[in-house]
Write a protein that holds these residues in place. Sequence first.
Motif, PDB file in Angstrom:
ATOM      1  N   ARG A   1       0.830  -1.198   0.000  1.00 38.17           N
ATOM      2  CA  ARG A   1       0.000   0.000   0.000  1.00 38.17           C
ATOM      3  C   ARG A   1       0.875   1.262   0.000  1.00 38.17           C
ATOM      4  O   ARG A   1       0.608   2.216  -0.715  1.00 38.17           O
ATOM      5  CB  ARG A   1      -0.883  -0.027   1.246  1.00 38.17           C
ATOM      6  CG  ARG A   1      -2.278   0.416   0.953  1.00 38.17           C
ATOM      7  CD  ARG A   1      -3.176   0.152   2.129  1.00 38.17           C
ATOM      8  NE  ARG A   1      -3.865  -1.113   2.006  1.00 38.17           N
ATOM      9  CZ  ARG A   1      -4.195  -1.898   3.028  1.00 38.17           C
ATOM     10  NH1 ARG A   1      -3.847  -1.556   4.258  1.00 38.17           N
ATOM     11  NH2 ARG A   1      -4.848  -3.002   2.832  1.00 38.17           N
TER      12      ARG A   1
ATOM     13  N   ASN B   1       2.408   1.692  -3.413  1.00 35.49           N
ATOM     14  CA  ASN B   1       1.415   2.180  -4.369  1.00 35.49           C
ATOM     15  C   ASN B   1       1.156   3.660  -4.178  1.00 35.49           C
ATOM     16  O   ASN B   1       1.082   4.422  -5.138  1.00 35.49           O
ATOM     17  CB  ASN B   1       0.108   1.402  -4.223  1.00 35.49           C
ATOM     18  CG  ASN B   1       0.213   0.032  -4.865  1.00 35.49           C
ATOM     19  OD1 ASN B   1       1.101  -0.195  -5.698  1.00 35.49           O
ATOM     20  ND2 ASN B   1      -0.654  -0.878  -4.476  1.00 35.49           N
TER      21      ASN B   1
ATOM     22  N   GLY C   1      -0.484   0.149 -11.625  1.00 35.90           N
ATOM     23  CA  GLY C   1      -1.804   0.132 -10.995  1.00 35.90           C
ATOM     24  C   GLY C   1      -2.563   1.423 -11.153  1.00 35.90           C
ATOM     25  O   GLY C   1      -3.579   1.626 -10.522  1.00 35.90           O
ATOM     26  N   GLN C   2      -2.040   2.324 -11.981  1.00 38.17           N
ATOM     27  CA  GLN C   2      -2.629   3.657 -12.022  1.00 38.17           C
ATOM     28  C   GLN C   2      -3.982   3.667 -12.720  1.00 38.17           C
ATOM     29  O   GLN C   2      -4.282   2.811 -13.525  1.00 38.17           O
ATOM     30  CB  GLN C   2      -1.692   4.628 -12.723  1.00 38.17           C
ATOM     31  CG  GLN C   2      -0.282   4.586 -12.210  1.00 38.17           C
ATOM     32  CD  GLN C   2      -0.190   5.018 -10.755  1.00 38.17           C
ATOM     33  OE1 GLN C   2      -1.118   5.618 -10.240  1.00 38.17           O
ATOM     34  NE2 GLN C   2       0.895   4.694 -10.105  1.00 38.17           N
TER      35      GLN C   2
END
Lengths: 528, 231
Positions: free
Chosen positions: A303, A306, B82-83
């Motif tokens: 997390r 990200n 992951g955008q």
Amino acid sequence: MSDASAGAPVPAETRAARFQKLFRTTAFKLSLAYLAIFALCAFLALGYVAWNARAVLDDQIVSTIDAEINGLSEQYNAGGLRRLITVVERRSREPGASLYLVTTAGGDHVVGNVGYVPAAVLATPGQSETRYGRNDSDAEAHRAIVRVFTLPGGFRLLVGRDTEERDRLRAVIGRAFVTSLAAIVLLGVIGGWLAASRVLRRVDAMTQTTRAIMAGDLDGRLHVAGNGDELDRLASSLNQMLERIGELMRGMREVSDNIAHDLKTPLTRLRNRADEALRRGTTPEDLRAALEAVIEEGDGLIRVFNALLMIARLESGSAQEMLVPLDVGQAVRSVGELYEALAEDQGLTLAVQAQDDLMIAGNRELIGQALANLIDNALKYGAGSVGTQARVTLDARRAGDMIRLTVSDHGPGIPQAERARVLDRFVRLEDARSRPGFGLGLSLVNAVVHLHHGTLRLFDNEPGLRIEIDFPAQARVGLPAGDIQPAPASGGPVPTPPSRATEVAIHPAVTAPSAHPPGRASMSQEAP
Amino acid sequence: MRLLIIEDDREAAAYLVKAFRETGHVADSAHDGLDGYALAREGTYDVLIVDRMLPKLDGLSLIRSLREQNVTTPTLILSALGQVDDRVKGLRAGGDDYLPKPYAFSELLARTEALARRQAGSGAAEETRYRIGDLELDRLSHRVTRAGREIPLQPREFRLLEYLMRHAGQVVTRTMLLEHVWDYHFDPQTNVIDVHVSRLRGKLDKGFPSPIIHTIRGAGYVLRVDEGAAG
């Protein structure tokens, strides 16, 4: 080479290189160009004067000769050759006399003050410029303009005027010409030299400073002379740039330090858990629990990564193309609805207010994520409040040509001094260290807001934190926002229970009860 | 179900093949885009799992080519990117779902099963009524009853239940619920979804002896009627 430079440890090559550098400067080259132009102008001006002066003098000489000839021809007409010779003889002796010569057809001297003149001149009647001598000894020492006539009987008459005066003037002009050219060139070169070396000195100083900066001295700054010239302006804007770069570098260093610290901590924890399970875990249940803890820790790290990547991506500005017309009010209502139940479970009220038609250029996902982070924070820090304090407010309304989003809680708030800092990555206030989180939430929100060309401000909610975000409003374009959103899985507006206020019902400050009287006696305090 | 995993990292591919086989599925793998394309074109798979970055032919081009050849096998894209905009690009290329790396296997499994189910049921018109045990949901009248007794639900709760019932017997993860019921793809840090599910569960199970929404630890939820409890 002067003694000074001989004493100084300056190698010849360096000196040569320095001269070369000087010659190559723009200032020097410009000086040379101007110099050439000035020299040309001077040349033309003096040339014009000289040429005109010569013409005037020549005219004068010729008219004098004409007058002499007129006089002589009158004498000749009156008294023939004998009379002419007498007159010539007399005139020749007068001081400042013109030049006279009478010869036989064979060229033998009869009378006159000219000793020598080239035979060819005597042979051809008419005007010419020639060398002559006063007597035979100084054969060709002087110059003159002469006119030659042939008289009856083959006699030749030469009348002329010495041009010495004219030639002297010519020489004077020529000298003036050379002197002024030399002065122009000299002054020009010196001026160019001075200008160039002055510029060069400053540029060299700049170069030295930039070299030092390149070598790692990031605090070095260019010298600003303070006279506001172009180099000063260049230096001060370079200094500003250096300041900004330094700021970014410090930020980067801080971030990487923080990353190192904040990622190493959970990584160490993860490693320790695995290690401990390996050493002590005997039952499958123990091992299972340990593995689950490890996975959870891993998820937390993912997390963080990200979030970091996303912030970096947003800050690079390359996500600009993701912005489409978006109704912020709708986003506020839907995220509010998502979190309402959670708030209630924590004993808090999440009050959501959003006007209709709050269009901005935005990305629904990013705005949603930002809102979620803000509400997460507000719930996290607002938890434990009681009574009217147990309230988190989410509000979206038009404010001039901006759309203002407000999230306020009644938690501990953020001290004035810390407010700018909390937007940075990994910054967690002392108070928050005990709570879960990585200190990336607000940084992400800030990055999202910047991407949307908005501004984020933190206020004291007395008590608590109020965050105001202003987005530039966008006029509604033809398409409804919903059509542009990628894949709305299941459409249809969802009516949300909390007020969908189109009225400007509550000012955020008014909803915030003052700290002093707990409970409801707050309205009077808020009245200005 | 029959799966094709196109993933250039052999270790990751082997792990997935093994994991899918352990959960009772048949899985093959390909390690570059061209091999994967050749296998996928045969069209004998229920679901394709495609890594976005592949040697020889990248994942998105592979999917685009398959769609041009009218191969409609549901496809899930795996990506280290992951955008938000990468997801949109993936879905535009013809992918059906998108999962950023790293992911939990339970998440991948749940999503793959949902895709396979969707494919199987795509032939028939969408049902207007769902019935699981004594629980009934009418999509037209927006009525939910259990054992004949009406249960009043908020609109969002209705959609949550609708999604769970459409995927009855399958595990649905929290992110799947957030995506399909709220249409958000970010990762909520708190248990926002859990609160909604437990409220719905409270309404559905109140006064009934057996629960109908079950929590699957570390994965998500499943709606099913327990053996013997079905009335």
